[in-house]
Design an enzyme around this catalytic site. Structure first.
Site, mmCIF file in Angstrom:
data_model
loop_
_atom_site.group_PDB
_atom_site.id
_atom_site.type_symbol
_atom_site.label_atom_id
_atom_site.label_comp_id
_atom_site.label_asym_id
_atom_site.label_seq_id
_atom_site.Cartn_x
_atom_site.Cartn_y
_atom_site.Cartn_z
ATOM 1 N N ASN A 1 -8.063 5.452 1.566
ATOM 2 C CA ASN A 1 -6.766 5.405 0.901
ATOM 3 C C ASN A 1 -6.983 5.681 -0.587
ATOM 4 O OD1 ASN A 1 -7.672 2.975 -0.284
ATOM 5 N ND2 ASN A 1 -6.637 1.712 1.262
ATOM 6 N N GLU B 1 -9.521 3.350 -2.379
ATOM 7 C CA GLU B 1 -10.893 3.606 -1.950
ATOM 8 C C GLU B 1 -11.422 4.920 -2.525
ATOM 9 O OE1 GLU B 1 -10.138 1.200 2.239
ATOM 10 O OE2 GLU B 1 -10.049 3.398 2.173
ATOM 11 N N ASP C 1 -3.559 3.229 10.053
ATOM 12 C CA ASP C 1 -4.108 3.229 11.418
ATOM 13 C C ASP C 1 -3.443 4.299 12.269
ATOM 14 O OD1 ASP C 1 -5.648 0.998 10.692
ATOM 15 O OD2 ASP C 1 -4.037 -0.377 11.251
#
Length: 418
Positions: A204, A207, A277
């Site tokens: 993301n 990160e 997810d």
């Protein structure tokens, strides 16, 4: 193009995906409040409903199953009530819990949210986050060695809660070398997966900037990340890097190609839980079925757009994805010949849409026509109107009959009958 995408989604039912990672129980306590408690200035919530849904790696497994694939899920739970509730939640959504290990040494990861109306008042987190014991580690490795060669794709969902140990990563590297698979990794510590040989990774925004050593900024995140595509590919060792950017969508990099930019639909922050997810699940299935990176990115973004319009932690169903693609590429009104109509009817039937058919001359459109067409549309999801040709109208009404109606009302599909 639409039929190719639909065929791609249909092919996912033949795929087996192995998921390994940190399983979390997402629990929602829904209630109402109209007063504060006496002990402190805190709302008193009268709970009306408790909803348990799979979270973390378990949500990724749920999305993969919901999109049509067979899922094998490996993780470690506590031998506790939360672990049993998570198993039940997975089984209810078509994911077998047989691959999960229960241990008295662990407490199941659980995130309990208390809501009044649609507002989250507090979130309570619990569960073991330390590294699993060598005994549990060996059990996971044994199961990984059995399941990896049988899978078409492998997803690592690592929340840094102790499941993905260095020894397990070393075994994953050797398995990927011996049995190359579509391997997609979602991890808070992507740099440690560099030697594994990932097909794709999905950091993301937070990160990604951590990997790059960049400052965080509130907007124009795609523009900030775009110059660093090659650097992200180098740092992660992956063939594809898909950076998800919340409300700004995603940007996808692969060597020697211009970045692929996708966009997101605006959604409330409390509805975006688990959206990553969904993205990684659709991306994995598309890549495993042979789709190009562009097509895989598009399917992943479309699936994500569906789930962020729904409250809580949710999964995208294959039927919803199919229908979204049909709707996006189908104008609200069409005039088709019989061969083209057959294609649309097949797509709508596959998406479980109810189809209504009627026909008429429509040389003069009067209030009776409007009333019965409106009523017909209420009977289903799609209304098909067969419009008699001019020659047919003249045969029925004589040579003085007017031209047949050639335009469709909003939301209708018209077929000109010969």
């Amino acid at each position: 193009m639409t039929s190719d995408l639909l065929h791609r989604i249909d092919s996912w039912t033949s795929l087996t995906v192995l998921v390994i990672g940190d399983a979390i129980l997402d629990s929602y306590l829904n209630g109402s409040t109209d007063r504060l408690c006496r002990e402190a200035p805190a709302p008193v919530v009268a709970v009306h409903q408790q909803l348990d849904v799979p979270g973390g790696a378990a949500n990724t497994a749920t999305n993969l199953a919901s999109l049509g694939s067979r899922v094998v899920f490996l993780s470690v739970l506590g031998a506790d009530r939360e672990g049993e509730r998570l198993r039940q939640a997975l089984e209810q959504r078509g994911v077998s819990s047989a691959g999960m290990i229960s241990s008295e040494q662990r407490q199941t990861l659980a995130k309990q949210r208390v809501l009044a109306g649609s507002q989250i008042l507090v979130r309570l987190d619990q569960g073991s986050t330390e590294e699993i014991s060598p005994e549990l580690e060996q059990q996971l490795i044994d199961r990984l060695m059995t399941q990896f060669p049988q899978a078409d794709a492998v997803v690592i969902s690592d929340y840094n809660y102790g499941i993905l140990t260095p020894r397990l990563l070393h075994k994953l590297k050797s398995l990927q070398s011996e049995f190359p698979r579509t391997l997609v990794i979602d991890s808070r510590q992507l740099s440690i997966y560099h030697p594994v040989g990932a097909t794709a990774v999905k950091p993301n925004y937070d990160e990604a900037i951590h990997l790059l050593g960049l400052p965080k900024q509130p907007r124009d995140r795609a523009e900030q990340i775009t110059p660093y595509g090659d650097r992200l590919l180098q740092l992660t060792g992956a063939s594809i890097v898909a950076v998800t950017l919340d409300v700004e969508g995603a940007i996808v990099f692969e060597p020697g190609q211009p970045p692929i930019r996708t966009h997101a639909r605006p959604a409330p922050q409390n509805q975006t839980s688990g959206a990553g997810d969904t993205f990684i699940s659709a991306l994995t299935l598309a890549l495993a079925s042979g789709a190009s990176t562009t097509t895989a990115s598009s399917l992943a973004s479309t699936a994500t757009a569906i789930v962020v319009q729904q409250p809580g932690t949710t999964a995208c169903r294959a039927e919803e994805l199919r229908q979204s693609i049909i709707d996006a590429r189908s104008p609200s009104k069409l005039i088709l010949d019989q061969s083209d109509l057959a294609t649309y009817v097949q797509q709508y039937r596959a998406a479980d849409r109810r189809i209504v058919f009627t026909n008429g001359c429509f040389d003069i459109l009067h209030p009776g026509h409007v009333a019965y067409l409106t009523q017909a549309k209420l009977l289903g999801d799609v209304l098909i109107i067969g419009v008699n040709s001019d020659e047919s109208v003249r045969q029925l009404k004589g040579n003085g009959a007017g031209q047949s109606f050639k335009r469709s009302a909003h939301g209708l599909i018209c077929l000109k009958l010969c």
